[in-house]
Scaffold this motif. Sequence first.
Motif, mmCIF file in Angstrom:
data_model
loop_
_atom_site.group_PDB
_atom_site.id
_atom_site.type_symbol
_atom_site.label_atom_id
_atom_site.label_comp_id
_atom_site.label_asym_id
_atom_site.label_seq_id
_atom_site.Cartn_x
_atom_site.Cartn_y
_atom_site.Cartn_z
ATOM 1 N N ALA B 245 -26.681 7.216 41.763
ATOM 2 C CA ALA B 245 -27.745 8.221 41.735
ATOM 3 C C ALA B 245 -28.554 8.176 40.439
ATOM 4 O O ALA B 245 -29.397 9.029 40.211
ATOM 5 N N ARG B 248 -27.218 10.460 34.215
ATOM 6 C CA ARG B 248 -27.257 11.891 33.908
ATOM 7 C C ARG B 248 -26.464 12.146 32.638
ATOM 8 O O ARG B 248 -25.377 11.625 32.459
ATOM 9 N N SER B 263 -19.360 15.641 40.357
ATOM 10 C CA SER B 263 -20.133 16.587 41.170
ATOM 11 C C SER B 263 -21.258 17.190 40.358
ATOM 12 O O SER B 263 -22.363 17.380 40.862
ATOM 13 N N SER B 264 -20.971 17.519 39.089
ATOM 14 C CA SER B 264 -22.026 18.086 38.239
ATOM 15 C C SER B 264 -23.189 17.120 38.094
ATOM 16 O O SER B 264 -24.321 17.532 37.883
ATOM 17 N N ASP B 266 -24.207 15.333 40.459
ATOM 18 C CA ASP B 266 -24.700 15.153 41.828
ATOM 19 C C ASP B 266 -24.272 13.830 42.436
ATOM 20 O O ASP B 266 -25.040 13.189 43.161
ATOM 21 N N ILE B 267 -23.063 13.403 42.092
ATOM 22 C CA ILE B 267 -22.566 12.174 42.699
ATOM 23 C C ILE B 267 -21.606 12.548 43.819
ATOM 24 O O ILE B 267 -20.673 13.336 43.621
ATOM 25 N N ASP B 268 -21.861 12.025 44.991
ATOM 26 C CA ASP B 268 -21.021 12.286 46.154
ATOM 27 C C ASP B 268 -19.755 11.447 46.016
ATOM 28 O O ASP B 268 -19.776 10.235 46.189
#
Lengths: 185, 417, 80
Positions: B245, B248, B263-264, B266-268
Amino acid sequence: MDNALWAFGRVSGIISLVLFTGTVLVGVLARSGRPLLVVPRFSVTLIHRNIALLATAFLVLHVGSLLLDSYAKLNVTDVVVPFLGAFRPFWQGLGTVAFDLVLAVVVTSLLRHRIGPRTFRAVHWFTYAMWPIALAHAIGNGTNGTSRWFLLLAAGSAAVVVGALAWRVSANFLETAKTRQGGLL
Amino acid sequence: MTPVTAEMPMVVDRQGPSGTHRLFAAGNDAGLAEHVQTFGALPSHGVDARLIDVVEASGLTGRGGAAFASWRKIAATVDARSGAPLARKPVVIANGAEGEPLSFKDKALLAHAPHLVIDGLLTAARAVSGGQLFIYATDAGLPAVERALAQRHDSRSVRLVAAPETFISGEASAVVNGIANGPALPTDHRRRLSESGFKGRPTLVLNVETLAHMALIARYGSAWFRTEGSDRDPGTRLVSVSGPAGDRLLEVAGDAGLGDVLSSADIDTSSIQAVLVGGYHGRWVRPMDYRLSPTGPASHTVRPGAGVVHALPDSVCGLETTAQIVGYLANESAKQCGPCMFGLPAMARVLNSLAYGGRDPQLVRELGRLSRMVTGRGACHHPDGTAQLVGSALEAFSAEVAAHLAGTCSKRMGRRS
Amino acid sequence: MSETLHIDWTRCDGRGLCTELLPTLLDRDDWGYPLAKRATNGDRSNVAVRPAHSEAAREAVHLCPKMALSLANQVAGFGQ
């Protein structure tokens, strides 16, 4: 007495040259990192050092005896400063140059742990200049310099030293050369 | 070392930022005004030798990778200074050279919170009565720091030095060598840098993030620092998260769960097969129920190193990825130390073979043998880090190794090139 | 007091003299460099030397062609 000094001066010079030839050869072998048949590497290094010191001792005797000998007309300045001598100043000057180089190499070798590897190595390279200069001095200045037996000895020595140098610059000189080849990406 | 004193903030007129949003609390591109507005001025009194006690109580560890207790480094520098017959002023260096291609947190910190780093450097300098001060960073980080230094009057003694973009330029002895002599190559150090570093002076090298935390600890005290994180890993840390993604930057609590970090960002996590934690000298782990902490059992914790988390998507072969990384690391060897100069390329060749078609089961054994051979032998820990990465890859991707040896690769639908 | 033999890898060229003098402590690796048989906390750059080998170690320090060896009573070593 003078005759004895004169004769000793000549002989010690020749012995010194032969020993320095040996020093160079054993030095090249030591640099390759290889043992000499059954002689281990650290012994090769010690042999290199000891022959060199012996050669230096004979060199000091060579210079010292001729300094005392009136026939050679050598003075203290000529021992250190080249090309000022009374007899064949050029050829004698080469001897002085070689003597100075030997002193520099021996002193830096004895003090190598104090002065560090860089200076030691840089000065040690001068042996490759010292040896041919000393040989030229022997041929040009020596009483026996141009006699047949001495020229044969000189040619033989030159041949082995050149051979050793050729090996020194060859690709497989180092004992570990093969395994280290292709080591880098 | 009186806990009561140490627990007391040096300046009590202001509350520290709450939550894990600390280092960037003054916002993006924070200038001096925003910085002072948010954090208050750097306390000018009281922040001296007592800092060691406060930092010890805070439990702050180095954020550059080794996670060494920061107070010990400072104390060792002070000791070296007082122990020397000719008192030479210690040198303090803020190290912002990440080197690590997957890390970008130090660049971001220097770009957005340079005043915090400068505060930290001045604080550390006061604690050790430092003389010369340096901020060492790659070109990307320098302009913001330069602007920040121009805005203030208390940092005239700070010099900026550009670090080369090489993997090992941030290693502590390479930093000192780079600043003092030019080439940013690690040096043999029999004596600690705290005793004899920059031009033989006691030298304190601290990561820029470590210094930024120290600047906050000097303001709000150790108890505030410990309101986030756990006992074994107090405070917060910056984490450079990379993956399918994109990149970050996060500031997370110490001892954070790896799954939570992903998750923070935004990784699935269901599309991720493994995570590289700690960077190219780090460790591949799978699945995700690890915690990020410098200490703790290896079965449940993974050392964050310089705070690098890299997610490997399901579609990519972990062995190929690791082979590429090891090839890069072999190239980045300073080529000063034999075991590294010859051992790392040898490891890269064997791993390449395993990743791209070799089917000899001896390859795995050979990788283990070479890893053991290079470990612990070098002026820096480049070989150790590389061996650790390889070892963890063989473990995390053991099924993949078996598939490769059988002539298939599960990531290429059975097709091998 | 036990000593440690420190190897300066930036100088070492793997000429093999030390491995001959200290065969009980050092092997040679694939490329000729000294390989400590025993690691101390994962460190194989500072090799523990028992008093029995002290003399040979001193000899190795003296004869190392690259001056890559030194003996000390204790070692440092923490980095970033």
